[in-house]
Design a protein around this motif. Sequence first.
Motif, PDB file in Angstrom:
ATOM      1  N   ILE A  17       0.886  -1.363   0.009  1.00 52.17           N
ATOM      2  CA  ILE A  17       0.093   0.039   0.161  1.00 52.17           C
ATOM      3  C   ILE A  17       0.830   1.173  -0.001  1.00 52.17           C
ATOM      4  CG2 ILE A  17      -1.786   1.303   1.472  1.00 52.17           C
ATOM      5  CD1 ILE A  17      -2.735  -1.375   2.342  1.00 52.17           C
ATOM      6  N   MET A  18       1.835   1.117   0.735  1.00 50.12           N
ATOM      7  CA  MET A  18       2.727   2.524   0.904  1.00 50.12           C
ATOM      8  C   MET A  18       3.624   2.841  -0.434  1.00 50.12           C
ATOM      9  SD  MET A  18       2.449   3.710   3.899  1.00 50.12           S
ATOM     10  CE  MET A  18       3.599   4.967   3.964  1.00 50.12           C
ATOM     11  N   PHE A  19       3.870   1.717  -1.016  1.00 47.63           N
ATOM     12  CA  PHE A  19       4.709   1.958  -2.319  1.00 47.63           C
ATOM     13  C   PHE A  19       3.567   2.204  -3.415  1.00 47.63           C
ATOM     14  CE2 PHE A  19       8.435  -0.665  -0.887  1.00 47.63           C
ATOM     15  CZ  PHE A  19       9.396   0.264  -1.073  1.00 47.63           C
ATOM     16  N   ALA A  20       2.526   1.639  -3.394  1.00 39.00           N
ATOM     17  CA  ALA A  20       1.364   2.132  -4.443  1.00 39.00           C
ATOM     18  C   ALA A  20       1.120   3.639  -4.239  1.00 39.00           C
ATOM     19  CB  ALA A  20       0.102   1.156  -4.362  1.00 39.00           C
ATOM     20  N   ASN A  21       0.906   3.921  -2.874  1.00 42.07           N
ATOM     21  CA  ASN A  21       0.566   5.250  -2.620  1.00 42.07           C
ATOM     22  C   ASN A  21       1.505   6.300  -2.877  1.00 42.07           C
ATOM     23  OD1 ASN A  21      -1.993   4.628  -2.454  1.00 42.07           O
ATOM     24  ND2 ASN A  21      -2.132   4.517  -0.139  1.00 42.07           N
ATOM     25  N   ALA A  22       2.906   5.820  -3.027  1.00 38.20           N
ATOM     26  CA  ALA A  22       3.735   6.737  -3.477  1.00 38.20           C
ATOM     27  C   ALA A  22       4.192   6.746  -4.897  1.00 38.20           C
ATOM     28  CB  ALA A  22       5.260   6.220  -2.717  1.00 38.20           C
ATOM     29  N   GLY A  23       3.118   6.097  -5.589  1.00 36.39           N
ATOM     30  CA  GLY A  23       3.142   6.259  -7.127  1.00 36.39           C
ATOM     31  C   GLY A  23       3.853   5.111  -7.761  1.00 36.39           C
ATOM     32  N   PHE A  24       4.289   4.139  -7.008  1.00 31.82           N
ATOM     33  CA  PHE A  24       4.928   2.672  -7.951  1.00 31.82           C
ATOM     34  C   PHE A  24       3.469   1.923  -8.381  1.00 31.82           C
ATOM     35  CE2 PHE A  24       8.320   4.019  -5.023  1.00 31.82           C
ATOM     36  CZ  PHE A  24       9.400   3.946  -5.903  1.00 31.82           C
ATOM     37  N   ASN A  25       3.917   1.554  -9.585  1.00 32.51           N
ATOM     38  CA  ASN A  25       3.167   0.186  -9.817  1.00 32.51           C
ATOM     39  C   ASN A  25       3.292  -1.104  -9.044  1.00 32.51           C
ATOM     40  OD1 ASN A  25       1.655  -1.826 -11.537  1.00 32.51           O
ATOM     41  ND2 ASN A  25       1.880  -0.400 -13.023  1.00 32.51           N
ATOM     42  N   VAL A  26       2.411  -1.350  -8.331  1.00 38.10           N
ATOM     43  CA  VAL A  26       2.747  -2.442  -7.548  1.00 38.10           C
ATOM     44  C   VAL A  26       1.718  -3.581  -7.586  1.00 38.10           C
ATOM     45  CG1 VAL A  26       2.686  -3.084  -5.017  1.00 38.10           C
ATOM     46  CG2 VAL A  26       3.460  -0.724  -5.606  1.00 38.10           C
ATOM     47  N   THR A  27       2.416  -4.733  -7.799  1.00 37.83           N
ATOM     48  CA  THR A  27       1.353  -6.215  -8.075  1.00 37.83           C
ATOM     49  C   THR A  27       1.816  -6.877  -6.801  1.00 37.83           C
ATOM     50  OG1 THR A  27       1.935  -6.082 -10.491  1.00 37.83           O
ATOM     51  CG2 THR A  27       0.790  -8.055  -9.402  1.00 37.83           C
ATOM     52  N   GLY A  28       0.621  -7.039  -5.870  1.00 35.19           N
ATOM     53  CA  GLY A  28       1.176  -8.048  -4.925  1.00 35.19           C
ATOM     54  C   GLY A  28       0.637  -9.572  -5.104  1.00 35.19           C
ATOM     55  N   GLU A  60      -8.174   2.159  -5.806  1.00 37.24           N
ATOM     56  CA  GLU A  60      -8.709   3.109  -6.648  1.00 37.24           C
ATOM     57  C   GLU A  60      -7.757   3.607  -7.717  1.00 37.24           C
ATOM     58  OE1 GLU A  60     -11.464   5.216  -4.531  1.00 37.24           O
ATOM     59  OE2 GLU A  60     -12.789   3.651  -4.061  1.00 37.24           O
ATOM     60  N   SER A  61      -6.644   3.952  -7.323  1.00 36.16           N
ATOM     61  CA  SER A  61      -5.767   4.753  -8.271  1.00 36.16           C
ATOM     62  C   SER A  61      -5.212   4.008  -9.460  1.00 36.16           C
ATOM     63  CB  SER A  61      -4.573   5.276  -7.175  1.00 36.16           C
ATOM     64  OG  SER A  61      -3.798   4.126  -6.967  1.00 36.16           O
ATOM     65  N   GLY A  62      -5.276   2.441  -9.132  1.00 35.86           N
ATOM     66  CA  GLY A  62      -4.848   1.488  -9.977  1.00 35.86           C
ATOM     67  C   GLY A  62      -3.249   1.076  -9.961  1.00 35.86           C
ATOM     68  N   ASN A  63      -2.702   1.775  -8.915  1.00 37.40           N
ATOM     69  CA  ASN A  63      -1.376   1.403  -8.535  1.00 37.40           C
ATOM     70  C   ASN A  63      -1.311  -0.131  -7.819  1.00 37.40           C
ATOM     71  OD1 ASN A  63      -0.775   3.644  -9.821  1.00 37.40           O
ATOM     72  ND2 ASN A  63      -0.039   4.977  -7.775  1.00 37.40           N
ATOM     73  N   LEU A  64      -2.205  -0.674  -7.308  1.00 37.65           N
ATOM     74  CA  LEU A  64      -2.068  -1.759  -6.430  1.00 37.65           C
ATOM     75  C   LEU A  64      -3.055  -2.831  -6.949  1.00 37.65           C
ATOM     76  CD1 LEU A  64      -1.053  -3.593  -4.223  1.00 37.65           C
ATOM     77  CD2 LEU A  64      -2.673  -2.724  -2.591  1.00 37.65           C
ATOM     78  N   ARG A  65      -2.546  -3.986  -7.481  1.00 31.42           N
ATOM     79  CA  ARG A  65      -3.321  -5.000  -7.766  1.00 31.42           C
ATOM     80  C   ARG A  65      -2.721  -6.204  -7.196  1.00 31.42           C
ATOM     81  NH1 ARG A  65      -6.477  -7.546 -11.063  1.00 31.42           N
ATOM     82  NH2 ARG A  65      -5.000  -9.366 -11.763  1.00 31.42           N
ATOM     83  N   ALA A  66      -3.607  -7.017  -6.507  1.00 29.13           N
ATOM     84  CA  ALA A  66      -3.230  -8.619  -6.087  1.00 29.13           C
ATOM     85  C   ALA A  66      -3.509  -9.647  -7.225  1.00 29.13           C
ATOM     86  CB  ALA A  66      -3.840  -8.675  -4.771  1.00 29.13           C
ATOM     87  N   THR A  67      -2.579 -10.498  -6.967  1.00 29.18           N
ATOM     88  CA  THR A  67      -2.693 -11.839  -8.081  1.00 29.18           C
ATOM     89  C   THR A  67      -2.188 -12.967  -7.300  1.00 29.18           C
ATOM     90  OG1 THR A  67      -2.284 -12.432  -9.883  1.00 29.18           O
ATOM     91  CG2 THR A  67      -0.409 -11.146  -9.041  1.00 29.18           C
ATOM     92  N   SER A  68      -2.631 -14.108  -7.775  1.00 27.67           N
ATOM     93  CA  SER A  68      -2.332 -15.526  -7.428  1.00 27.67           C
ATOM     94  C   SER A  68      -1.630 -16.185  -8.626  1.00 27.67           C
ATOM     95  CB  SER A  68      -3.141 -16.259  -6.905  1.00 27.67           C
ATOM     96  OG  SER A  68      -4.147 -15.773  -6.058  1.00 27.67           O
ATOM     97  N   ASP A  69      -1.257 -15.275  -9.645  1.00 31.25           N
ATOM     98  CA  ASP A  69      -0.810 -15.851 -10.800  1.00 31.25           C
ATOM     99  C   ASP A  69       0.670 -15.335 -10.996  1.00 31.25           C
ATOM    100  OD1 ASP A  69      -0.011 -16.407 -13.463  1.00 31.25           O
ATOM    101  OD2 ASP A  69      -1.564 -15.423 -14.435  1.00 31.25           O
ATOM    102  N   PRO A  70       1.790 -16.200 -10.874  1.00 26.64           N
ATOM    103  CA  PRO A  70       3.252 -15.905 -10.957  1.00 26.64           C
ATOM    104  C   PRO A  70       3.513 -15.138 -12.385  1.00 26.64           C
ATOM    105  CG  PRO A  70       3.031 -18.310 -10.879  1.00 26.64           C
ATOM    106  CD  PRO A  70       1.553 -18.010 -10.508  1.00 26.64           C
ATOM    107  N   GLU A  71       2.856 -15.372 -13.368  1.00 25.56           N
ATOM    108  CA  GLU A  71       3.174 -14.802 -14.748  1.00 25.56           C
ATOM    109  C   GLU A  71       3.021 -13.211 -14.577  1.00 25.56           C
ATOM    110  OE1 GLU A  71       3.908 -15.915 -17.435  1.00 25.56           O
ATOM    111  OE2 GLU A  71       4.313 -17.935 -16.609  1.00 25.56           O
ATOM    112  N   GLU A  72       2.007 -12.721 -13.642  1.00 25.10           N
ATOM    113  CA  GLU A  72       1.964 -11.509 -13.428  1.00 25.10           C
ATOM    114  C   GLU A  72       2.905 -10.668 -12.684  1.00 25.10           C
ATOM    115  OE1 GLU A  72      -2.121  -9.927 -12.537  1.00 25.10           O
ATOM    116  OE2 GLU A  72      -2.870 -11.800 -13.328  1.00 25.10           O
ATOM    117  N   ILE A  73       4.019 -11.301 -12.091  1.00 23.82           N
ATOM    118  CA  ILE A  73       5.105 -10.575 -11.705  1.00 23.82           C
ATOM    119  C   ILE A  73       6.371 -10.661 -12.390  1.00 23.82           C
ATOM    120  CG2 ILE A  73       4.255 -10.856  -9.118  1.00 23.82           C
ATOM    121  CD1 ILE A  73       5.991 -13.001  -8.549  1.00 23.82           C
ATOM    122  N   ARG A  74       6.112 -11.006 -13.796  1.00 26.52           N
ATOM    123  CA  ARG A  74       7.122 -11.293 -14.322  1.00 26.52           C
ATOM    124  C   ARG A  74       8.017 -10.000 -14.703  1.00 26.52           C
ATOM    125  NH1 ARG A  74       9.038 -15.555 -16.808  1.00 26.52           N
ATOM    126  NH2 ARG A  74       7.561 -17.404 -16.744  1.00 26.52           N
TER     127      ARG A  74
END
Length: 419
Positions: A17-28, A60-74
């Motif tokens: 959350i902190m990284f996302a709100n600091a403007g990074f594109n974060v995939t959890g 809501e900013s679109g900077n944080l998304r969670a996933t269980s798919d390892p493909e999405e963290i490539r």
Amino acid sequence: REIAVIGLGYIGLPTAIMFANAGFNVTGYEIREEVVEKINSGKAHIVEPEIDELLRKAVESGNLRATSDPEEIRGKDAYIICVQTPLREDKTPDLSYLESAVKTVAKAMKRGSLVVIESTVPPLTTVKMAKLIEELTGFKAGKDFYMVHAPERVMPGRIFKELVYNSRIFGGITPESAEMAERLYRSFVKGQTFKTNSTVSEVVKLMENTFRDVNIALANEFAFLAHQYGIDVFEAIELANTHPRVRIHTPGIGVGGHCLPKDPHLLLWPAKEDFGLIKLAREINDSMPLFTKDLLFSALKELNVPPEDATIAVLGLAYKGDSDDTRNSPALAFIEEIEGDVKAVKTYDPFVPGTSGSVEEAVENADAVVIATDHTAFKSLDWEKLGKLMRTRILIDGRHVVENPPRGFLFKGIGRGEF
Ligand code: SAJ
């Protein structure tokens, strides 16, 4: 810049959350699918002040998304590993979650990625994990990828304040690794930052929690002595703490949570020898639920209530006040100690589902109430009123929640040797 956070638990989710709100594109990345769904709908699966609002903003900013798919963290620029490192039954560390996270990262990373381990780990682990990545990828550590141990130091209940204002240690496998991580975290950290090597930072983290555990054990030993001398240990501690160089900790029913009961074992694990103090402190703290049982059973005896006929109400299941976290909770250890010896155990914890609906419901017809967690709400309970609902009025305070023993009760508290 793109970041992947591996493990969205008590540390990973707030960090993401902190990284996302600091403007990074974060995939959890999180293997529990129900947790992923909840987070993506903007709801937290843990209780922590400010988390709902900050999570909603991040999603809501679109900077944080969670996933269980390892493909999405490539191919991310940075991977931040926040998985648990629990103990096995035999008190040796279970590094399987960490190893599997490192393997997932090794498959996904690119040349130039920074890998950060936030998890608390036994000394020398980060160097070992860097070797594992080298074997799996053919990359060279410090040249083709960067690796750092950057221990989290936040206190549950104060996470979003402490993430920003606590100082941070970055232990790199090379100086450049530490510098990269420092630059990354400076995006939201306002506390001081320090750079060192990864083994120093692993030991620093473990020393901090071992310091606290050993100090609590000392306070618990003082409490034990206070019963023998007929004094209130809390009065004695308060007076001793007026000395400018003395800061005695708080005795109680035990030491729980995911960190303090485990970290001293992690610190000792790779060592060939030690002096024994750290292990003894662990044993003292682990014996406190049994000590609380002794207080309860001596009270039952004084009032001629056979334990096998007694109903005991335990107030608080969480390991510490105003938390919903029951990991390694001394309250649960205490219940385990008494369960086979009493007729029934009822529980109430305002933060933990599955317990009684109210204090009144829990204490009704009970022979004794045992306070096992220092929730703020327990400090203002009306004992005169609650006492009327009980069958026998015994109150055992395991957390120094009750300042003045209520009238009409047989009261015993840890360290309260004066009654
Ligand atoms: N406790 C006592 N007496 C005390 C202090 C605590 O009995 O004087 C008990 C608490 O009731 C609880 C347990 O110890 O059951 C641990 O609670 P805590 O408040 O000491 O710590 P945690 O586990 O919530 O968080 C600790 C913190 N470490 C230190 O303060 C050195 C936190 O900063 C770490 O980030 C965290 O461990 C962690 O994740 O390692």
